[in-house]
Scaffold this active site. Structure first.
Site, PDB file in Angstrom:
ATOM      1  N   GLU A   1       0.807  -1.215   0.000  1.00 58.21           N
ATOM      2  CA  GLU A   1       0.000   0.000   0.000  1.00 58.21           C
ATOM      3  C   GLU A   1       0.850   1.278   0.000  1.00 58.21           C
ATOM      4  O   GLU A   1       1.976   1.296   0.485  1.00 58.21           O
ATOM      5  CB  GLU A   1      -0.904   0.004   1.240  1.00 58.21           C
ATOM      6  CG  GLU A   1      -1.841  -1.191   1.227  1.00 58.21           C
ATOM      7  CD  GLU A   1      -2.668  -1.340   2.485  1.00 58.21           C
ATOM      8  OE1 GLU A   1      -3.764  -1.900   2.373  1.00 58.21           O
ATOM      9  OE2 GLU A   1      -2.237  -0.921   3.568  1.00 58.21           O
TER      10      GLU A   1
ATOM     11  N   CYS B   1       3.266   8.701   1.493  1.00 54.24           N
ATOM     12  CA  CYS B   1       3.821   7.745   2.444  1.00 54.24           C
ATOM     13  C   CYS B   1       4.164   6.489   1.647  1.00 54.24           C
ATOM     14  O   CYS B   1       3.290   5.804   1.131  1.00 54.24           O
ATOM     15  CB  CYS B   1       2.763   7.480   3.526  1.00 54.24           C
ATOM     16  SG  CYS B   1       3.349   6.393   4.796  1.00 54.24           S
TER      17      CYS B   1
ATOM     18  N   CYS C   1       6.849  -6.803   6.827  1.00 51.93           N
ATOM     19  CA  CYS C   1       7.981  -6.331   7.620  1.00 51.93           C
ATOM     20  C   CYS C   1       8.392  -7.427   8.591  1.00 51.93           C
ATOM     21  O   CYS C   1       7.553  -8.122   9.156  1.00 51.93           O
ATOM     22  CB  CYS C   1       7.586  -5.072   8.395  1.00 51.93           C
ATOM     23  SG  CYS C   1       8.986  -4.356   9.295  1.00 51.93           S
TER      24      CYS C   1
ATOM     25  N   CYS D   1       7.036  -5.438  15.410  1.00 47.54           N
ATOM     26  CA  CYS D   1       6.569  -4.511  16.454  1.00 47.54           C
ATOM     27  C   CYS D   1       5.118  -4.840  16.813  1.00 47.54           C
ATOM     28  O   CYS D   1       4.285  -5.043  15.914  1.00 47.54           O
ATOM     29  CB  CYS D   1       6.690  -3.061  15.973  1.00 47.54           C
ATOM     30  SG  CYS D   1       8.366  -2.654  15.450  1.00 47.54           S
TER      31      CYS D   1
ATOM     32  N   CYS E   1       1.937  -2.739  15.470  1.00 51.00           N
ATOM     33  CA  CYS E   1       1.880  -2.400  14.044  1.00 51.00           C
ATOM     34  C   CYS E   1       1.205  -3.508  13.241  1.00 51.00           C
ATOM     35  O   CYS E   1       1.594  -4.670  13.343  1.00 51.00           O
ATOM     36  CB  CYS E   1       3.313  -2.183  13.552  1.00 51.00           C
ATOM     37  SG  CYS E   1       3.412  -1.868  11.781  1.00 51.00           S
TER      38      CYS E   1
ATOM     39  N   CYS F   1      -0.611   5.670  10.352  1.00 52.13           N
ATOM     40  CA  CYS F   1       0.642   5.006  10.735  1.00 52.13           C
ATOM     41  C   CYS F   1       0.362   3.648  11.356  1.00 52.13           C
ATOM     42  O   CYS F   1      -0.438   3.529  12.279  1.00 52.13           O
ATOM     43  CB  CYS F   1       1.371   5.818  11.807  1.00 52.13           C
ATOM     44  SG  CYS F   1       2.282   7.183  11.190  1.00 52.13           S
TER      45      CYS F   1
HETATM   46  N1  SAH Z   1       9.458   0.606   9.738  1.00 53.90           N
HETATM   47  C1  SAH Z   1       9.714   1.963   9.888  1.00 53.90           C
HETATM   48  C2  SAH Z   1       8.812   2.844   9.060  1.00 53.90           C
HETATM   49  C3  SAH Z   1       7.371   2.416   8.933  1.00 53.90           C
HETATM   50  S1  SAH Z   1       6.405   2.558  10.382  1.00 53.90           S
HETATM   51  C4  SAH Z   1       9.642   2.358  11.366  1.00 53.90           C
HETATM   52  O1  SAH Z   1       9.181   1.565  12.159  1.00 53.90           O
HETATM   53  O2  SAH Z   1      10.066   3.464  11.680  1.00 53.90           O
HETATM   54  C5  SAH Z   1       6.143   4.315  10.488  1.00 53.90           C
HETATM   55  C6  SAH Z   1       5.819   4.822  11.873  1.00 53.90           C
HETATM   56  O3  SAH Z   1       4.535   4.348  12.299  1.00 53.90           O
HETATM   57  C7  SAH Z   1       6.801   4.381  12.947  1.00 53.90           C
HETATM   58  O4  SAH Z   1       7.235   5.482  13.695  1.00 53.90           O
HETATM   59  C8  SAH Z   1       5.972   3.456  13.815  1.00 53.90           C
HETATM   60  O5  SAH Z   1       6.442   3.466  15.146  1.00 53.90           O
HETATM   61  C9  SAH Z   1       4.597   4.049  13.665  1.00 53.90           C
HETATM   62  N2  SAH Z   1       3.520   3.122  13.985  1.00 53.90           N
HETATM   63  C10 SAH Z   1       3.468   1.802  13.728  1.00 53.90           C
HETATM   64  N3  SAH Z   1       2.297   1.276  14.155  1.00 53.90           N
HETATM   65  C11 SAH Z   1       1.590   2.308  14.687  1.00 53.90           C
HETATM   66  C12 SAH Z   1       0.297   2.417  15.271  1.00 53.90           C
HETATM   67  N4  SAH Z   1      -0.498   1.365  15.415  1.00 53.90           N
HETATM   68  N5  SAH Z   1      -0.096   3.635  15.687  1.00 53.90           N
HETATM   69  C13 SAH Z   1       0.698   4.721  15.538  1.00 53.90           C
HETATM   70  N6  SAH Z   1       1.919   4.676  14.970  1.00 53.90           N
HETATM   71  C14 SAH Z   1       2.374   3.477  14.554  1.00 53.90           C
HETATM   72 FE1  SF4 Z   2       8.013  -2.808  10.671  1.00 54.02          FE
HETATM   73 FE2  SF4 Z   2       5.772  -1.749  11.618  1.00 54.02          FE
HETATM   74 FE3  SF4 Z   2       7.889  -2.059  13.241  1.00 54.02          FE
HETATM   75 FE4  SF4 Z   2       7.958  -0.188  11.294  1.00 54.02          FE
HETATM   76  S1  SF4 Z   2       6.598  -0.230  13.057  1.00 54.02           S
HETATM   77  S2  SF4 Z   2       9.547  -1.700  11.830  1.00 54.02           S
HETATM   78  S3  SF4 Z   2       6.746  -1.253   9.700  1.00 54.02           S
HETATM   79  S4  SF4 Z   2       6.710  -3.723  12.247  1.00 54.02           S
END
Ligand code: SAH
Ligand code: SF4
Length: 347
Positions: A92, A105, A112, A116, A119, A336
Site C-alpha cells: 500500500e 507515504c 515487515c 513490532c 503495528c 501510521c
Molecule cells: N518501519 C519503519 C517505518 C514504517 S512505520 C519504522 O518503524 O520506523 C512508520 C511509523 O509508524 C513508525 O514510527 C511506527 O512506530 C509508527 N507506527 C506503527 N504502528 C503504529 C500504530 N499502530 N499507531 C501509531 N503509529 C504506529
Molecule cells: Fe516494521 Fe511496523 Fe515495526 Fe515499522 S513499526 S519496523 S513497519 S513492524
C-alpha cells in the site's frame, strides 16, 4: 524475457538501452522527459519517438509493473492505493494532502520482519524487498493523481509505509536521489524522510550513504523494558546503543534527527515515561514527533486527551521541539501502522 523496469534507470543507463536497441543515444533524454515531465508510462504515447523505437521499447522495457487493485479515500481526503506486484503480492501507498502539502507515504518492503507489537504491517511477516522501480512507481502513480486532481506536485515523501527502509537500504537511497533530483520528482531533500525502527549498523551506513535526507528513529519506548516489549529489535540494540548511534548519525550527517514516539495508554504515555523521554531528547540535536496509537492491536488503546495533555506538558519543559501527529485516514486503515494486506492472491 523479463523486461527491464526503466523508471529507476539513470540517463546513461537509458542511453545504453536505446543504443542496444540500435537507436541514437539522444532518444534516452526524450524517454526520460516523457517519464518525469509528462508522467507518461505508455511508450505508444511518447509521440516524438519513432514507431519502431516505441515497439522495440515495448518489447524490451517497461515503466510500470504495478497494478492498482483498490483505491480508498478517507473522509479527511487521505487516499490509499493497494498495488499488486507482478508476483502476486500486495502493498500500500498513501497520499496525505494538507493545505500546503502533498505528502506521499511510501512503502519499502512487502510486509515487515521487525515484529513490532503495535503495528499491523508486522502481522504480515516479511515477504520481500520492493525493487527500486516499485518504490518509484508509487511516487509516479501518486504524482499523476495529484497532477490530475489539481495540477499540483507531490511535495513531501516519507518512508513510513510498509517495511523497514534501512533493510532495503540501497534501493531506498537511490529512490531518495531520484525523488529529489530536478530531473526526477524534484522533491526537496529536507522534505524526504526515512523512518527506521533502529537498525543500528544500518543507521551508520545511511549516515554515510545518504546524509542529506531526513532520518527519523522510531523510539516508541523510553526505557528498555517498555521498548523491548513493543519492539523486538530493542533486544538486539538497546536504547543506550541506539542513542549512541543517533549521536553518531547527527555528527556524521550534520542533520537534526527526529524521534518518533507512539503514545499507548498505560505503556508509553505515562508521566514517568514523559520524564524519561525528556531526559533522552534534552541536549540532543533532535525533535520529537508524538504519534497517538492508531487502532490495530486489540490489546492496546490510545491514551485519553487528558493523558496526552499531561504527557505534552512535561515534555514542553524540555529544550527541544515536540510535534503531535494527527492521525490521517484512520477510517480507511491508512494511518501510521495500519497498513496490511492479504499475503498473496490464490492462483
Ligand atoms: N518501519 C519503519 C517505518 C514504517 S512505520 C519504522 O518503524 O520506523 C512508520 C511509523 O509508524 C513508525 O514510527 C511506527 O512506530 C509508527 N507506527 C506503527 N504502528 C503504529 C500504530 N499502530 N499507531 C501509531 N503509529 C504506529
Ligand atoms: Fe516494521 Fe511496523 Fe515495526 Fe515499522 S513499526 S519496523 S513497519 S513492524
Amino acid at each position: 524475457m523479463t523486461k527491464s523496469h526503466i523508471l529507476g534507470s539513470s540517463l546513461p543507463e537509458l542511453e545504453t538501452l536505446v543504443v542496444s536497441l540500435g537507436e541514437p543515444a539522444f532518444r534516452a533524454r526524450q524517454i526520460h522527459n516523457w517519464m518525469f515531465r509528462n508522467l507518461e508510462t505508455d511508450f505508444a504515447k511518447m509521440t516524438n519517438l519513432p514507431k519502431p523505437l516505441q515497439e522495440k521499447l515495448e518489447a524490451a522495457a517497461t515503466c510500470s509493473v504495478l497494478k492498482v487493485k483498490a483505491t480508498q479515500v478517507s473522509t479527511d481526503g487521505t487516499t490509499k492505493w493497494v498495488f499488486e506486484t507482478h508476483d502476486g503480492h500486495f502493498f500500500e501507498t498513501v497520499l496525505i494532502p494538507t493545505e500546503d502539502r502533498r505528502s506521499i507515504c511510501v512503502s519499502s518492503q512487502i510486509g515487515c520482519a521487525m515484529g513490532c507489537t503495535f503495528c499491523r504491517t508486522a502481522t504480515m511477516g516479511f515477504i520481500r524487498n520492493l525493487t527500486l522501480g516499485e518504490i518509484l512507481e508509487q511516487a509516479h502513480w501518486v504524482s499523476r493523481h495529484v497532477k490530475e486532481m489539481d495540477g499540483g506536485r507531490v511535495s513531501n515523501a516519507i518512508f513510513m509505509g510498509m517495511g523497514e527502509p534501512l533493510l532495503n537500504l540501497e534501493n531506498v537511497a537511490r529512490a531518495c536521489e531520484i525523488l529529489n533530483s530536478q530531473e526526477g520528482f524534484g522533491i526537496a531533500k529536507d522534505k524526504i524522510t526515512v523512518s527506521t525502527s533502529g537498525v543500528v549498523p544500518k543507521i551508520l551506513e545511511w549516515a554515510v550513504r545518504a546524509p542529506d535526507f531526513k532520518l527519523a528513529i522510531s523510539l516508541n519506548g523510553s526505557n528498555d523494558t517498555v521498548r523491548s516489549a513493543l519492539m523486538p529489535i530493542n533486544r538486539r540494540y538497546n536504547i543506550e546503543t541506539l542513542l549512541e548511534t543517533a549521536d553518531e548519525y547527527i555528527r556524521l550527517s550534520g542533520q537534526k534527527l527526529t524521534f518518533e514516539y507512539i503514545l499507548i495508554q498505560g505503556k508509553t504515555c505515562t508521566p514517568e515515561a514523559a520524564r524519561e523521554l525528556k531526559r533522552i531528547a534534552s541536549h540532543r540535536h533532535c525533535k520529537i514527533n508524538l504519534i497517538p496509537l492508531n487502532r490495530g492491536n486489540p490489546d492496546m488503546q490510545p491514551p485519553s486527551d487528558d493523558e496526552i495533555a499531561e504527557f505534552e506538558r512535561i515534555l514542553a519543559q524540555g529544550d527541544f521541539q515536540v510535534l503531535r501527529r494527527r492521525p490521517r485516514g484512520p477510517d480507511i486503515y491508512a494511518a501510521c501502522g495500519q497498513l496490511a494486506t492479504e499475503q498473496k492472491k490464490v492462483a
